[in-house]
Motif scaffolding. Structure first.
Motif, PDB file in Angstrom:
ATOM      1  N   GLU A   1       8.620   7.278  -2.455  1.00  0.00           N
ATOM      2  CA  GLU A   1       8.202   5.817  -2.225  1.00  0.00           C
ATOM      3  C   GLU A   1       8.910   5.445  -0.966  1.00  0.00           C
TER       4      GLU A   1
ATOM      5  N   CYS B   1      15.183   4.459   7.373  1.00  0.00           N
ATOM      6  CA  CYS B   1      14.102   4.989   8.053  1.00  0.00           C
ATOM      7  C   CYS B   1      14.437   5.172   9.621  1.00  0.00           C
TER       8      CYS B   1
ATOM      9  N   SER C   1       4.936   3.978   7.025  1.00  0.00           N
ATOM     10  CA  SER C   1       4.082   2.649   7.058  1.00  0.00           C
ATOM     11  C   SER C   1       4.399   1.809   8.212  1.00  0.00           C
TER      12      SER C   1
ATOM     13  N   SER D   1      17.036  -0.166   4.466  1.00  0.00           N
ATOM     14  CA  SER D   1      16.293  -1.021   3.455  1.00  0.00           C
ATOM     15  C   SER D   1      17.170  -1.581   2.327  1.00  0.00           C
TER      16      SER D   1
ATOM     17  N   ARG E   1       7.233   6.791   2.058  1.00  0.00           N
ATOM     18  CA  ARG E   1       5.932   6.300   2.290  1.00  0.00           C
ATOM     19  C   ARG E   1       6.230   4.959   3.028  1.00  0.00           C
ATOM     20  N   SER E   2       7.401   4.357   2.654  1.00  0.00           N
ATOM     21  CA  SER E   2       7.671   3.164   3.173  1.00  0.00           C
ATOM     22  C   SER E   2       7.785   3.199   4.672  1.00  0.00           C
ATOM     23  N   CYS E   3       8.770   4.224   4.813  1.00  0.00           N
ATOM     24  CA  CYS E   3       9.143   4.462   6.621  1.00  0.00           C
ATOM     25  C   CYS E   3       7.754   4.820   7.204  1.00  0.00           C
TER      26      CYS E   3
END
Length: 261
Positions: free
Chosen positions: A143, A239, A150, A135, A146-148
């Protein structure tokens, strides 16, 4: 009277006469046949023994020569056998090495071919059969996870030293990894369920130390060592997800989440 006189005279002559025996009847004049026979016999025995000794010596010499020749032939045969065995061993070893080398090359080609079949979405980096996204933005640990998620991924789970080495070469700042003990202090767990106790670990010396009783999330320093950090801190993350097979054309070369393929 005359007769008796003659008789007496005879007896007198017999008693007083010359008692010497004839010369040819004395022992010293007997024939020497016995001594000559003994000498001849002794000579024959001596010559016979000498002949036997010479014959035995010749036979011994012949046997010695035969043994020497046979031993030489045996040594040559043994040397030839050792040479043949050594050559055979070298041939077998060479063939095994060639076969092993060929098998290794074939396995490498298969692995390479397999990797070529798999690919990663844009802005993701492929290593082996895994895809990694580094990232550029900052977020706290929750957070970041959760981004991973998605993108059908999770915070990176480090399974071996090879993967660790790949990440070290790629990152240049500290980043969140998928490791935490938020549920129970000291009970560290990977986000994908990988067993922490049996997996590799690369903690910085003295870590994790749960400083101020507030550090429950794992991060990786730029040099690769791990550290426990307060989960609310903002920083970059990594990720990870499986590479997508390019055979599945509906994946559009993995530019879409796997759930949509």
């Amino acid at each position: 009277m005359g007769i008796y006189a003659n008789t007496n005279a005879f007896h007198i002559d017999e008693q007083n006469g010359d008692k010497s025996e004839p010369e040819d009847l004395k022992p010293e004049h007997w024939p020497r046949r016995t001594d000559t026979t003994r000498r001849n016999l002794s000579l024959k025995i001596t010559f016979a023994l000498l002949g036997i000794c010479i014959l035995v010596s010749i036979l011994s010499l012949v046997l010695a020569v035969i043994l020497v020749v046979q031993m030489g032939e045996m040594k040559r045969s043994d040397a030839d056998l050792r040479m043949d065995l050594s050559q055979w061993k070298n041939n077998v070893t060479g063939n095994v090495e060639k076969a092993t080398s060929s098998l290794t090359e074939v396995q490498a080609e298969i692995a390479l071919l397999g990797e070529r079949v798999y690919s990663c979405p844009e802005e993701w980096t492929k290593f082996k059969l895994r895809c990694y996204n580094f990232s550029s933005s900052l977020a706290n640990w929750g957070e970041a996870q959760r981004s991973c998620a998605s993108a059908d991924a999770h915070l990176v789970v480090i399974n071996n030293a090879e993967e660790q080495g790949f990440l070290i070469k790629t990152i240049n700042v500290r980043r969140w990894i998928g490791l935490s003990d938020s549920a129970s202090e000291g009970d560290w767990r990977w986000v994908d369920g990988t067993d922490y106790n049996s997996s590799v670990k690369f903690w910085y010396e003295g870590e994790p130390n749960n400083s101020n009783n507030a550090e429950h999330c794992g991060e990786m320093f730029a040099e690769g060592r791990w550290n426990d950090e307060p989960c609310g801190n903002k920083q970059k993350w990594i990720c990870e997800k499986p590479a997508c097979s390019s055979i599945r054309s509906s994946c559009k070369m993995c530019n879409e989440p796997a759930s949509q393929c």
